[in-house]
Scaffold this active site. Structure first.
Site, PDB file in Angstrom:
ATOM      1  N   ARG A 154       0.829  -1.199   0.000  1.00 45.04           N
ATOM      2  CA  ARG A 154       0.000   0.000   0.000  1.00 45.04           C
ATOM      3  C   ARG A 154       0.863   1.248   0.000  1.00 45.04           C
ATOM      4  NH1 ARG A 154      -5.140   1.888   3.588  1.00 45.04           N
ATOM      5  NH2 ARG A 154      -5.115   4.027   2.872  1.00 45.04           N
TER       6      ARG A 154
ATOM      7  N   ASP B  45      -7.011  -1.835   1.806  1.00 42.07           N
ATOM      8  CA  ASP B  45      -7.383  -0.971   2.927  1.00 42.07           C
ATOM      9  C   ASP B  45      -8.074  -1.877   3.940  1.00 42.07           C
ATOM     10  OD1 ASP B  45      -7.945   1.317   4.403  1.00 42.07           O
ATOM     11  OD2 ASP B  45      -9.739   1.818   3.249  1.00 42.07           O
TER      12      ASP B  45
ATOM     13  N   ASP C 162      -9.857  -1.790   7.683  1.00 42.56           N
ATOM     14  CA  ASP C 162     -10.373  -0.923   8.747  1.00 42.56           C
ATOM     15  C   ASP C 162     -11.033  -1.753   9.833  1.00 42.56           C
ATOM     16  OD1 ASP C 162      -9.767   1.559   7.504  1.00 42.56           O
ATOM     17  OD2 ASP C 162     -11.575   1.411   6.263  1.00 42.56           O
TER      18      ASP C 162
ATOM     19  N   ARG D  42      -6.077   2.284  -3.854  1.00 41.11           N
ATOM     20  CA  ARG D  42      -5.174   1.561  -2.967  1.00 41.11           C
ATOM     21  C   ARG D  42      -5.213   0.060  -3.236  1.00 41.11           C
ATOM     22  NH1 ARG D  42      -8.243   3.741   1.388  1.00 41.11           N
ATOM     23  NH2 ARG D  42      -7.620   5.696   0.480  1.00 41.11           N
TER      24      ARG D  42
END
Ligand code: ROI
Length: 160
Positions: free
Chosen positions: A82, A94, A96, A91
């Site tokens: 990344r 990712d 989260d 990207r």
């Protein structure tokens, strides 16, 4: 602890990126992937001159604290190459933390539950698939959240 992780990718073979990241989550200390949503395709939120995203949500069981888990997620993002190109830009991967048990945190590094959950169909729809009854701290019942969040072009890519 029961923790929901959101995954997104729109570069370098996104489906592979998502699957690699799920495998990598399983290799984190004291952590196991328990459930995984289908893969969804969604138009970018943010700059429109980037490819569509592949999104998914997984449920993990982990003994890592929220901040140690975040360290682990950021290490996986780095392993998968990344690079930060621009704000809200494309990207390779990712990761989260969406929901960490009943924990509420608002500090420099981490906000829990993730503040983007309620207005992102690419998070809410896969989350609702694997947690149709969840009552999210602060945000409330997932059914209500889904009702108030239009699909915005999301569609099922690979059913699980
Ligand atoms: N848009 C979509 N559709 N899916 C994402 O995972 C995603 N992630 C992001 C931004 C750039 C906000 N847009 C996204 O971080």
């Amino acid at each position: 602890m029961q923790v929901y992780i959101g995954l997104g990718s729109n570069l370098a073979e996104p489906v592979k990126q998502i699957n690699w990241a799920i495998d990598a989550l399983n290799t984190l200390a004291d952590t196991a992937v328990i459930k995984q949503s289908s893969l969804y395709s969604s138009p970018p939120m943010g700059p429109q001159d980037q490819p569509d995203y592949v999104n998914a949500v997984v449920l993990i069981d982990t003994e890592l604290s929220p901040h140690l888990l975040l360290d682990g997620l950021q290490a996986i993002e780095q392993q998968q190459g990344r690079v930060r190109k621009r704000h809200w830009g494309e990207r390779t991967i990712d990761l989260d933390i969406l929901i960490y048990d009943d924990v509420v945190i608002d500090d420099q590094r981490l906000q829990l539950p993730h503040p983007g959950i309620a207005d992102r169909s690419f998070v809410l729809y896969p989350l609702a698939e694997i947690a149709p009854d969840i009552d999210i701290p602060i945000l409330g019942d997932i059914r209500q959240l889904v009702e108030n969040c239009p699909p915005a072009g999301i569609h099922l890519l690979e059913k699980n």
